[in-house]
Scaffold this motif. Structure first.
Motif, PDB file in Angstrom:
ATOM      1  N   THR A   1     -43.652  28.264-120.550  1.00 52.05           N
ATOM      2  CA  THR A   1     -42.163  27.717-120.798  1.00 52.05           C
ATOM      3  C   THR A   1     -41.589  28.362-122.042  1.00 52.05           C
ATOM      4  OG1 THR A   1     -42.712  25.920-119.212  1.00 52.05           O
ATOM      5  CG2 THR A   1     -40.675  25.847-120.781  1.00 52.05           C
ATOM      6  N   ILE A   2     -42.122  28.030-123.090  1.00 49.94           N
ATOM      7  CA  ILE A   2     -41.466  28.332-124.428  1.00 49.94           C
ATOM      8  C   ILE A   2     -41.088  29.758-124.625  1.00 49.94           C
ATOM      9  CG2 ILE A   2     -41.859  28.478-126.889  1.00 49.94           C
ATOM     10  CD1 ILE A   2     -43.695  25.702-126.567  1.00 49.94           C
ATOM     11  N   PRO A   3     -42.035  30.736-124.563  1.00 50.71           N
ATOM     12  CA  PRO A   3     -41.529  32.130-124.495  1.00 50.71           C
ATOM     13  C   PRO A   3     -40.695  32.473-123.408  1.00 50.71           C
ATOM     14  CG  PRO A   3     -43.983  32.037-124.802  1.00 50.71           C
ATOM     15  CD  PRO A   3     -43.490  30.773-124.370  1.00 50.71           C
ATOM     16  N   ALA A   4     -40.799  32.004-122.163  1.00 44.12           N
ATOM     17  CA  ALA A   4     -39.717  32.291-121.192  1.00 44.12           C
ATOM     18  C   ALA A   4     -38.444  31.750-121.357  1.00 44.12           C
ATOM     19  CB  ALA A   4     -40.531  31.827-119.771  1.00 44.12           C
ATOM     20  N   THR A   5     -38.375  30.962-122.327  1.00 37.61           N
ATOM     21  CA  THR A   5     -36.955  30.283-122.706  1.00 37.61           C
ATOM     22  C   THR A   5     -36.379  31.107-123.846  1.00 37.61           C
ATOM     23  OG1 THR A   5     -37.704  28.206-121.745  1.00 37.61           O
ATOM     24  CG2 THR A   5     -35.880  28.199-123.498  1.00 37.61           C
ATOM     25  N   ILE A   6     -37.278  31.571-124.655  1.00 40.63           N
ATOM     26  CA  ILE A   6     -36.878  32.097-125.972  1.00 40.63           C
ATOM     27  C   ILE A   6     -36.509  33.546-125.785  1.00 40.63           C
ATOM     28  CG2 ILE A   6     -37.406  32.858-128.187  1.00 40.63           C
ATOM     29  CD1 ILE A   6     -39.324  30.503-128.552  1.00 40.63           C
TER      30      ILE A   6
ATOM     31  N   TRP B   1     -35.771  24.934-115.385  1.00 44.10           N
ATOM     32  CA  TRP B   1     -36.242  25.790-114.527  1.00 44.10           C
ATOM     33  C   TRP B   1     -37.710  26.365-114.397  1.00 44.10           C
ATOM     34  CZ3 TRP B   1     -31.001  28.589-114.771  1.00 44.10           C
ATOM     35  CH2 TRP B   1     -30.125  28.001-114.090  1.00 44.10           C
ATOM     36  N   THR B   2     -38.049  26.810-115.734  1.00 43.81           N
ATOM     37  CA  THR B   2     -39.455  27.479-116.010  1.00 43.81           C
ATOM     38  C   THR B   2     -40.407  26.265-115.840  1.00 43.81           C
ATOM     39  OG1 THR B   2     -38.193  28.826-117.246  1.00 43.81           O
ATOM     40  CG2 THR B   2     -40.793  28.802-117.530  1.00 43.81           C
ATOM     41  N   TRP B   3     -40.190  25.018-116.512  1.00 43.02           N
ATOM     42  CA  TRP B   3     -41.184  23.866-116.433  1.00 43.02           C
ATOM     43  C   TRP B   3     -41.563  23.509-115.082  1.00 43.02           C
ATOM     44  CZ3 TRP B   3     -43.867  21.868-120.300  1.00 43.02           C
ATOM     45  CH2 TRP B   3     -44.664  20.801-120.417  1.00 43.02           C
TER      46      TRP B   3
ATOM     47  N   ALA C   1     -47.567  13.123-112.180  1.00 39.63           N
ATOM     48  CA  ALA C   1     -46.095  13.468-111.856  1.00 39.63           C
ATOM     49  C   ALA C   1     -45.425  12.905-113.252  1.00 39.63           C
ATOM     50  CB  ALA C   1     -45.774  12.951-110.655  1.00 39.63           C
ATOM     51  N   PHE C   2     -45.562  12.026-113.640  1.00 40.20           N
ATOM     52  CA  PHE C   2     -44.727  11.369-114.793  1.00 40.20           C
ATOM     53  C   PHE C   2     -45.288  12.201-116.208  1.00 40.20           C
ATOM     54  CE2 PHE C   2     -43.618   8.715-118.191  1.00 40.20           C
ATOM     55  CZ  PHE C   2     -42.197   8.300-117.990  1.00 40.20           C
ATOM     56  N   VAL C   3     -46.299  12.650-116.195  1.00 39.03           N
ATOM     57  CA  VAL C   3     -46.648  13.637-117.510  1.00 39.03           C
ATOM     58  C   VAL C   3     -45.958  14.806-117.211  1.00 39.03           C
ATOM     59  CG1 VAL C   3     -48.572  15.045-118.464  1.00 39.03           C
ATOM     60  CG2 VAL C   3     -48.896  12.532-117.854  1.00 39.03           C
ATOM     61  N   SER C   4     -45.656  15.439-115.948  1.00 38.90           N
ATOM     62  CA  SER C   4     -44.882  16.573-115.794  1.00 38.90           C
ATOM     63  C   SER C   4     -43.411  16.453-116.106  1.00 38.90           C
ATOM     64  CB  SER C   4     -45.155  17.043-114.333  1.00 38.90           C
ATOM     65  OG  SER C   4     -44.478  18.036-114.047  1.00 38.90           O
ATOM     66  N   ILE C   5     -42.723  15.297-115.692  1.00 36.41           N
ATOM     67  CA  ILE C   5     -41.624  15.194-115.975  1.00 36.41           C
ATOM     68  C   ILE C   5     -41.180  14.561-117.439  1.00 36.41           C
ATOM     69  CG2 ILE C   5     -41.067  14.785-113.679  1.00 36.41           C
ATOM     70  CD1 ILE C   5     -40.549  11.812-114.156  1.00 36.41           C
ATOM     71  N   ALA C   6     -42.202  14.221-118.125  1.00 31.27           N
ATOM     72  CA  ALA C   6     -41.813  13.686-119.601  1.00 31.27           C
ATOM     73  C   ALA C   6     -41.215  14.727-120.503  1.00 31.27           C
ATOM     74  CB  ALA C   6     -43.089  13.013-120.008  1.00 31.27           C
ATOM     75  N   VAL C   7     -41.820  15.826-120.508  1.00 24.72           N
ATOM     76  CA  VAL C   7     -41.424  16.884-121.492  1.00 24.72           C
ATOM     77  C   VAL C   7     -39.992  17.200-121.177  1.00 24.72           C
ATOM     78  CG1 VAL C   7     -41.840  19.026-122.299  1.00 24.72           C
ATOM     79  CG2 VAL C   7     -43.682  17.593-122.390  1.00 24.72           C
ATOM     80  N   PRO C   8     -39.524  17.487-119.815  1.00 26.17           N
ATOM     81  CA  PRO C   8     -38.325  18.005-119.569  1.00 26.17           C
ATOM     82  C   PRO C   8     -37.232  16.928-119.781  1.00 26.17           C
ATOM     83  CG  PRO C   8     -39.600  18.604-117.842  1.00 26.17           C
ATOM     84  CD  PRO C   8     -40.442  17.742-118.839  1.00 26.17           C
TER      85      PRO C   8
END
Length: 391
Positions: free
Chosen positions: A191-196, A319-321, A363-370
């Protein structure tokens, strides 16, 4: 006079109700995942997350201790004593038992035939008594008390129970193949490189399309707009074939470039619209002072365009996450070394479909960062989306 600009609409209340309804529709599932991620399997199966703070009534099946190992003889009668919950491994000692038995039985056809403290006649002098705290006394002859323990059906009220074991299992258990710690860091790696990367490329392209004069600029802008409507699925197979031909398929580099290509049209369109709306006088004054286009871009345009950059960064990160399709096509790894969280959750649905506490935690771990990213940068979102709408 009813349509005078600036007059408050009579339907403002409807707008407020609609917004509140949308907010609640978004909050309730998220809150449900959070609460369920701290509940035990029995609690989740017995009641919904909204009842997590109240005692739950559960129907459970236990077995007493095996007679061959625990029976003792008293006055010519063999006796097996113990506690249903301790035998089942849910408590270490009788004092740790928190559930209260409301009814019990020895047959699946009558699971609530007896009240706590009542004695059940099992025939030929064989009896059983179960107390409210799960203590039982099973009596009978030598032949009757043999083999496996007696099966007991219990209807019990259990107090609310919360645990961090779900997160321990999901994130930190090295022996658990469903652990998501590695998938979490793999997702960050994607996600990080695909955003930068697309932000860097789109910022240069947007400045050129907004302020630099060169032949074909209008056609390039039209091409960018046209690419916005190209379905992602249309380009997956040709792009994967190209990646395989040049040797970057099935790896992080391939998925970075794929996300960059799919995100560039929107990034360029959004940033160009914002940069076009910047005051022309600032750029003209910088050119009069002898600044080059690169200096103007770095020292003037980028700082002023931060709201638009942050707005696109939010979209691209989300989107990437949350992406599954691109990851499954461009990040193929049978060993699981590069598995991302979305794919890991899909595997959990297949292998652990009944373990709702594991699924909720994952699922909650997955949405926590976004969620953290969105709330940290949401103040720039509206400013970036309204870029170029007014002068």
């Amino acid at each position: 006079m009813d349509n005078i600009a600036g007059k408050k609409s009579g339907l403002t209340w409807a707008v407020h109700i609609s917004v509140a309804a949308l907010v609640l529709l978004w909050i309730f599932p998220t809150l449900g995942l959070l609460v369920s991620s701290f509940r035990t399997t029995d609690q989740i199966r017995s009641s919904g997350w909204w009842a997590a703070l109240f005692p739950a009534v559960q129907n459970e099946v236990f077995r007493t201790a095996d007679p061959g190992e625990f029976r003792v003889e008293r006055d010519g009668v063999f006796v097996v004593e113990g506690n249903l919950y301790v035998v089942a491994g849910r408590a270490d000692t009788d004092g740790d038992v928190a559930a209260v038995v409301q009814a019990w039985g020895t047959s699946s056809r009558a699971i609530g035939a007896y009240a706590p403290g009542e004695t059940a006649d099992l025939g030929d002098g064989e009896t059983m008594t179960v107390e409210a705290n799960g203590d039982y006394v099973w009596t009978g002859s030598d032949d009757q008390l043999s083999g496996r323990g007696q099966r007991v059906f219990v209807t019990a009220e259990s107090p609310p129970e919360f645990t961090f074991d779900n997160y321990q299992t999901v994130l930190f258990d090295p022996g658990n193949r469903e652990g998501m710690a590695k998938a979490f860091f793999n997702t960050l790696t994607v996600t990080i490189p695909a955003t930068i990367i697309p932000i860097l490329i789109a910022a240069f392209a947007a400045y050129a399309l907004a302020w630099m004069e060169f032949p074909g600029r209008a056609l390039l802008v039209a091409g960018v707009v046209a690419l916005l409507v190209v379905p992602l699925q249309l380009a997956l197979i040709p792009l994967l074939t190209l990646h395989n031909d040049i040797g970057i398929g099935k790896g992080y580099l391939g998925v970075w470039l794929a996300h960059t290509g799919f995100g560039l049209p929107l990034a360029i369109y959004l940033l160009r619209n914002y940069m076009v709306g910047l005051p022309r006088e600032i750029i003209e004054c910088a050119k009069v002072d002898g600044a080059t286009d690169f200096q103007i871009f770095v020292k003037i345009i980028l700082p002023l365009s931060f709201p638009a950059l942050a707005s696109f960064a939010i979209f691209q990160f989300l989107w990437t996450w949350n992406d599954l399709l691109v990851a499954m096509v461009f990040l193929i790894d049978s060993s699981g070394e590069t598995t991302v969280m979305t794919r890991q959750i899909v595997e959990l649905l297949g292998t652990r479909g009944g373990d709702w506490e594991i699924l909720a935690t994952s699922a909650f771990v997955s949405i926590a960062v976004p969620l953290v990213v969105f709330f940290a940068m949401q103040r720039y979102l509206v400013r970036g989306l309204l870029a170029g709408s007014v002068k």
